[in-house]
Design a protein around this motif. Structure first.
Motif, PDB file in Angstrom:
ATOM      1  N   THR A  23       0.839  -1.208   0.000  1.00 53.32           N
ATOM      2  CA  THR A  23       0.000   0.000   0.000  1.00 53.32           C
ATOM      3  C   THR A  23       0.870   1.252   0.000  1.00 53.32           C
ATOM      4  N   ALA A  24       1.909   1.275   0.827  1.00 60.60           N
ATOM      5  CA  ALA A  24       2.809   2.428   0.872  1.00 60.60           C
ATOM      6  C   ALA A  24       3.519   2.610  -0.468  1.00 60.60           C
ATOM      7  N   GLY A  25       3.898   1.496  -1.085  1.00 62.00           N
ATOM      8  CA  GLY A  25       4.543   1.573  -2.393  1.00 62.00           C
ATOM      9  C   GLY A  25       3.615   2.147  -3.452  1.00 62.00           C
ATOM     10  N   PHE A  26       2.340   1.719  -3.428  1.00 60.14           N
ATOM     11  CA  PHE A  26       1.369   2.242  -4.389  1.00 60.14           C
ATOM     12  C   PHE A  26       1.094   3.723  -4.147  1.00 60.14           C
ATOM     13  N   GLU A  27       1.038   4.142  -2.884  1.00 60.52           N
ATOM     14  CA  GLU A  27       0.828   5.561  -2.577  1.00 60.52           C
ATOM     15  C   GLU A  27       1.996   6.402  -3.079  1.00 60.52           C
ATOM     16  N   GLU A  28       3.206   5.897  -2.903  1.00 57.66           N
ATOM     17  CA  GLU A  28       4.385   6.614  -3.403  1.00 57.66           C
ATOM     18  C   GLU A  28       4.380   6.670  -4.923  1.00 57.66           C
TER      19      GLU A  28
END
Length: 111
Positions: A23-28
């Motif tokens: 999720t953090a990777g997709f947000e970035e």
């Protein structure tokens, strides 16, 4: 069965941790993509501005290129190109201020 509960809770914890990382990777990625999109829009906006300027300079270039060539009959009758200092804006001049002569092609021209 307690061993099975510990394995499933480890699995659940690991799954949750990996889900948070994804999720953090997709947000970035989304944030970076939005930044890139804004930059692309800026570039496209600037190229549209440069098209206008390029068109203006092209018109100027064509005017300067054609000013060195023989003038057309209409330009000769007008007295030259506007903006060059030889363009006559006022109406016809009286006979006392200019002399009418015949060109070799038979057209009258004010000298």
């Amino acid at each position: 069965m307690s061993h099975h509960d510990e394995d499933s809770s480890f699995f659940d914890r690991e799954r949750d941790r990996l889900s948070r990382e994804i999720t953090a990777g997709f947000e970035e990625l989304l944030s970076s993509t939005n930044g890139l999109n804004r930059k692309l829009e800026e570039v496209l906006g600037m190229t549209k501005e440069y098209d206008t300027i390029a068109s203006l300079w092209h018109s100027f270039y064509e005017l300067m290129r054609n000013s060195g060539n023989d003038d057309t009959e209409e330009e000769q009758e007008q007295g030259g190109l506007p903006g060059t200092g030889s363009h006559v804006v006022a109406g016809k001049q009286g006979p006392s201020s200019s002399t009418n002569t015949n060109n070799s092609d038979g057209n009258n021209r004010n000298d």
